[in-house]
Structure formats: C-alpha cells, structure tokens
Design an enzyme around this catalytic site. Structure first.
Site, PDB file in Angstrom:
ATOM      1  CD  GLU A 139       2.140   5.528  -4.596  1.00 39.16           C
ATOM      2  OE1 GLU A 139       2.124   6.401  -3.707  1.00 39.16           O
ATOM      3  OE2 GLU A 139       2.467   5.774  -5.780  1.00 39.16           O
ATOM      4  N   GLY A 185       0.553 -15.918  17.539  1.00 36.57           N
ATOM      5  CA  GLY A 185       0.266 -15.372  16.227  1.00 36.57           C
ATOM      6  C   GLY A 185       1.218 -15.890  15.169  1.00 36.57           C
ATOM      7  CB  VAL A 186       1.092 -15.518  11.468  1.00 34.66           C
ATOM      8  CG1 VAL A 186       1.981 -15.867  10.288  1.00 34.66           C
ATOM      9  CG2 VAL A 186      -0.280 -16.136  11.305  1.00 34.66           C
ATOM     10  CG  ASP A 187       3.410 -11.373  12.676  1.00 35.16           C
ATOM     11  OD1 ASP A 187       3.154 -11.841  11.554  1.00 35.16           O
ATOM     12  OD2 ASP A 187       2.804 -10.408  13.166  1.00 35.16           O
ATOM     13  N   GLY A 230       4.332  13.580  -0.180  1.00 38.11           N
ATOM     14  CA  GLY A 230       4.273  14.057   1.197  1.00 38.11           C
ATOM     15  C   GLY A 230       3.343  15.249   1.315  1.00 38.11           C
ATOM     16  CG  HIS A 232       0.071   9.116  -4.927  1.00 35.83           C
ATOM     17  ND1 HIS A 232       1.172   8.996  -4.106  1.00 35.83           N
ATOM     18  CD2 HIS A 232      -0.497  10.302  -4.613  1.00 35.83           C
ATOM     19  CE1 HIS A 232       1.266  10.054  -3.329  1.00 35.83           C
ATOM     20  NE2 HIS A 232       0.262  10.868  -3.611  1.00 35.83           N
ATOM     21  CB  THR A 290       4.275 -19.093  14.977  1.00 34.15           C
ATOM     22  OG1 THR A 290       3.397 -18.914  16.082  1.00 34.15           O
ATOM     23  CG2 THR A 290       4.434 -20.571  14.678  1.00 34.15           C
ATOM     24  CB  CYS A 327       3.171  13.507  -5.269  1.00 32.00           C
ATOM     25  SG  CYS A 327       1.828  12.633  -6.079  1.00 32.00           S
ATOM     26  CE1 TYR A 328       7.813  18.835  -0.493  1.00 33.11           C
ATOM     27  CE2 TYR A 328       9.235  16.912  -0.272  1.00 33.11           C
ATOM     28  CZ  TYR A 328       8.994  18.253  -0.044  1.00 33.11           C
ATOM     29  OH  TYR A 328       9.915  19.015   0.636  1.00 33.11           O
ATOM     30  CE  LYS A 369       0.246 -10.354  10.083  1.00 28.90           C
ATOM     31  NZ  LYS A 369       0.498 -10.940  11.425  1.00 28.90           N
TER      32      LYS A 369
END
Length: 534
Positions: A182, A237-239, A60, A180, A241, A91-92, A389
């Site tokens: 990630e 859209g995909v979502d 953060g 980090h 649907t 980190c933080y 997604k």
C-alpha cells in the site's frame, strides 16, 4: 452501483496496529471498491455482520510469539472458508495466518526494514502475469519470518536474502505478503492489490460519491423525524460546510447552522466565512461570539490534549445555549447536532469510548471525537465519518459547493489553540500568530502554489531569541512555517519551497510583525510527526 451490491463487495481490513493500516483502506477506495477498517480483535459477530467479500489482515508492531499479541477471533477460519471469503495477510497479518493455520514463525536471522528486492518464484494469483524470476522493489518492515508454511501453502516470492515474501493457498483462498504493497515505496504494490481484488477475488468496482450521497440522505431522512430540528456546527472549513449542505438537502430549513467565534480564529476569519456562507452557499447561519467564554477556560492551560477537551466541552456548551434559543422560537428542543467528523479524525482519536481498539495509539483527541463530553444532550449526525478529505471534496463538488471553498486548506476545530504552543492567552501570542499566518498564506496564494499544498500554516513557539532590528538588540518571538503535501492527511511530506520564496516571506514577517525576529521552517514528514504541532 446499487448500495446492496456495494456492501456485497466490501473489503474489510482488520487493524493490528500498523501505521499504514488506514492507507490500505484509502488505496482500495481509490480503486472504486468500498473498504472499512475495524479493530483486529473485533468479535466474530462484528465481522460476520458486515458480510465482507475480502478480509485483509494488516501489519503491526507485534510479534506472534508475544503472549498478548492480537489475533482474529476463534471461529474466524471456519467462517471465511465456509462463506468463500478471500483473506490477505500483510506483514504481521501473514505471520498470523501462518501461525494460526499450523505453520511456524520464527525470529528472522536477518531482519528486513526499508526498501528490499523480491523475486517471483512461482506464477500465482498475487502477481498476475509476472513470470518466475520477475524482480520488484518493495517496502519491508519485519523482524519475524515464516519458517515453515501450513499444509497446502506455497511460497510465491522471496526476498533477496531468501526470506518468504509472498505465500498463497488458492484452494482455501488464503494469501499473504510479507511487505507493504500500500505504500508508495512499493512501486508495483497497487498493481498487486488491483490484480488480487479484481482478478483473484472477482470484486466488482462501482463504489462512488453519488452512491454515498444518496445513501446518506436516505439515512438522515430515516433518522430525523418530520418535526425534529437539527443544529449544525459550522467551522468555516470544508468538512462542516459539506456536512451542512448535505443535511440541508435532506431536511431543508429544519437545519439551523451556528458559527461559533471561539477567539481562536485566523485573521479576519469570522468576517470572511460569514460572507461566504451568505453570498455563495445560501445557508442560514447564526454567528455567536464566545471569545471570552473559550479564552477564560483556556487560561494557563499548556497541555494540548487538555486544550482539545476544554474546547470540545465549550463548543457543546455553546450549541446547547443555541438549542435553547431555538426551543423558545419553535417550541421544540433540537434533537441532533451535525458535525463534519472525518475518518482520519476517528482514526487518530482512537481508542474512542466503546471502540474496542487496544492495539493502536491515540495520536490526538479530535474535538469532534475524544473532546466530546459523555453527558452531551444532543445526538450526533456525522455524515462524513467514513470519508477521507479528498472524498469529502468530491462530495462537495457533487453538492455544488464552490470550488474555491472546497480547495481551502484544512483548519483544525480547536483553531489556533493547537498552533500556539503553550498558553494561548499569554501575552499577544494569538495576534502575532494571526499576522504571521496571514502573510504566509497570502504569499503562497500570490505565488500561485496554494492548490499544490495540502495544508500550510504558521506556529507560535514558546521561546524567544536574540536578534538585531533597527541596529538594536531584540529579544523576540520565534515562529515556524509548516506546509505539507498529502492525499488524505494520514501521511504527508513537507513542501519544498524555492529559497527565494522563503527568504521573501521571512523578511515580510520580521519587517511587518512586531515581536518576531526569527522565522524557521518545519521540514518533518508525517510520520514521524503529525501535520499539526499539537
């Protein structure tokens, strides 16, 4: 894997505001381990109720020395130790652990940002079989540093400048990384996370989309009464649907889909989407033309947040009207509204009402989240709200949604309203943008690179430039082309087109679209920009 077993292996991320926090969530899920992210200042009860196996304290922008710096709740340390929960501070998060457990954090003499080299100084559970002296490149981003460690902690890696880069207290199950792991800029970061979760914490992998599907169907069946009717807002859209297909599988014909043409759709989008719904997906869909309703409310509006809120309100108004029609037909008012809200929508719309978030900024109010009116009559069903997604696409494949539909680039709910900068009703901006966007997308498909791009679109800029067309001076509009690559939409890089492709597209646009004499390309990554312009 049994759903209860998945929950018992939960990795919980406490968010302290890092731009990479939700990338941690995504990376852990890619290892087939379920992870969730909640505010770093959540109550102890909120944490305990989730029964996490592992807790990660995110990075953060704050300093632990600041009077209002965020922290985990009182009783947190006793809880994790008495329940055998592993804790990893990043980190933080590392600095927070050091300070709260009795160590000393100070402002670093030399702050470290960007790529740095670290060296393992003690073999440990964070770096697996890495020998002492092993070096690796990582992504640093810190000003403060751990000066004195709490009792029982050991330094296991240092940066090339001598700063503490990794710590651990194996007996108490506390670990920390000052970088980090990630991000892709830490090439061995995923290996470190993998070893930590599976070899140190003994987490079981097994979370998958089949489990998600079965669990969501079970939840929906338990939520929706046998005589309830449900509206689904389909955007094309995909979502939405995939959400509709999933809910239809759970409750059958008591799902009533509505596609609202808000006047902000792409070129021939209405015709193409309705054909796909009927021919390929076999979903019962009613199309509502609400062009005048939306555009009249947007007239004169230039602020993007205001646009999103207006559009969200008008969508709900359209759904309420559709619900009244259904009530007349079936004699019972619909109770629920299905939306294809995704995890990034919720994340970027924070702090949503009641979320308790105080340390992350609102990037944009998603029309499914921040744009909903407080007095909405329908209850929400959001079966995808914890998914990214690419996870939704995988779920769609399981539900037999056609691949061509699943591979469609994302299209925002507010439509072209967030791609026309300024007043969408001014002049012929929407018509110009539709033509430009169609040329751009069709050229991408013709070049065979559509599936290599996460999202591509055109943007109408509120400026004019001088040009020469037909040997005459013109003072016409400028459009921008945007194309990015990404995995989950949380971060993105601009797509590097071949120069000839861009040259051909620009010529087609300027020669075919009246009112455009200049084409530019957006080559900004996310961050610092967002993918959409508004």
């Amino acid at each position: 894997m049994d759903p209860e077993n998945v929950k018992s292996n939960l990795v919980l991320i406490l968010d302290y505001g890092s731009q990479y926090t939700h990338l941690i969530t995504r990376r852990i899920r890619s290892l087939s381990v379920f992870s969730l992210c909640i505010s770093g200042t959540s109550s102890l009860k909120s944490i305990v109720d989730l029964k996490p196996r592992v807790i990660i304290l995110s990075g953060g922008p704050h300093s632990v020395h600041s009077p209002n710096s965020p922290s985990f709740p009182d009783g947190f340390v006793d809880y994790v130790e008495s329940n055998g929960v592993f804790v990893l501070g990043i980190c933080y998060g590392l600095q927070l652990l050091v300070q709260r457990l009795g160590g000393i954090v100070r402002v670093g003499e030399r702050q470290e940002y960007g790529r740095m080299e670290i060296e393992v100084v003690r073999a440990c559970g964070l770096f697996g079989s890495k020998e002492v002296g092993h070096k690796q490149t990582v992504w640093m981003s810190h000003g403060d540093e751990a000066a004195e460690l709490p009792e029982g902690f050991e330094v296991v890696a240092r940066s090339q400048q001598g700063a503490v880069a990794a710590v651990e207290n194996r007996e108490r199950r506390f670990y920390g990384l000052q970088y980090h792991p990630e991000v892709t800029h830490s090439p061995e970061g995923m290996e470190t996370l993998r070893y930590f979760l599976f070899d140190v914490c003994r987490v079981d992998a097994g979370w998958n989309m089949e489990d998600v599907l079965n669990e969501e169907i079970k939840l929906i069946k338990g939520m929706v009464a046998p005589d309830d009717h449900v509206i689904c807002a389909l955007s094309g859209g995909v979502d939405s649907t995939v959400a509709a297909t999933l809910v239809h599988k759970a409750i059958g014909d008591r799902l009533h889909c509505v596609f609202v043409d808000n006047g902000l759709l792409r070129y021939k989008e209405r015709e193409r989407v309705m054909e796909t719904f009927e021919r390929d997906l076999h979903l019962p869909v009613t199309c509502v033309d609400a062009t005048n309703q939306f555009l009249s409310k947007l007239k004169g509006v230039v602020d993007p947040e205001m646009k999103r809120k207006i559009i969200g309100k008008e969508f709900i108004s359209s759904f309420d009207a559709f619900g009244q029609d259904l009530e007349h037909k079936f004699g019972k008012k619909p109770v629920y509204l299905v939306q294809g809200t995704l995890y990034p929508d919720v994340i970027e719309s924070c702090p949503p009402p009641g979320s308790g978030r105080t340390h992350s900024h609102t990037i944009k109010s998603h029309h499914n989240v921040g744009g909903l009116p407080k007095d909405m009559k329908l209850k929400l069903i959001e079966p995808l709200k914890l998914l990214f997604k690419d996870e939704v696409r995988e779920l769609g494949r399981i539900l037999n949604v056609p691949r061509a539909f699943l591979q469609r680039h994302p299209f925002p709910g507010p439509g072209l309203a967030v791609r026309v900068l300024g007043d969408v009703t001014e002049g012929n901006a929407l018509d110009i943008l539709r033509q430009v966007d169609e040329i751009f997308i069709q050229s991408i498909k013709d070049a065979g690179i559509y599936d290599s791009i996460w999202q591509a679109f055109a943007v109408f800029l509120p400026i004019r430039s001088v040009g020469v067309q037909g040997d005459q001076r013109t003072h016409s509009h400028v459009v921008a082309l945007r194309a990015v690559t990404s995995q989950d939409g949380m971060t993105a890089d601009w797509y590097n087109f071949e120069h000839k492709f861009l040259d051909d597209v620009a010529r087609k646009i300027c020669n075919s679209v009246r009112g455009v004499n200049r084409v530019v390309q957006d080559i900004t990554s996310k961050p610092p920009s967002t993918i959409e312009w508004e």
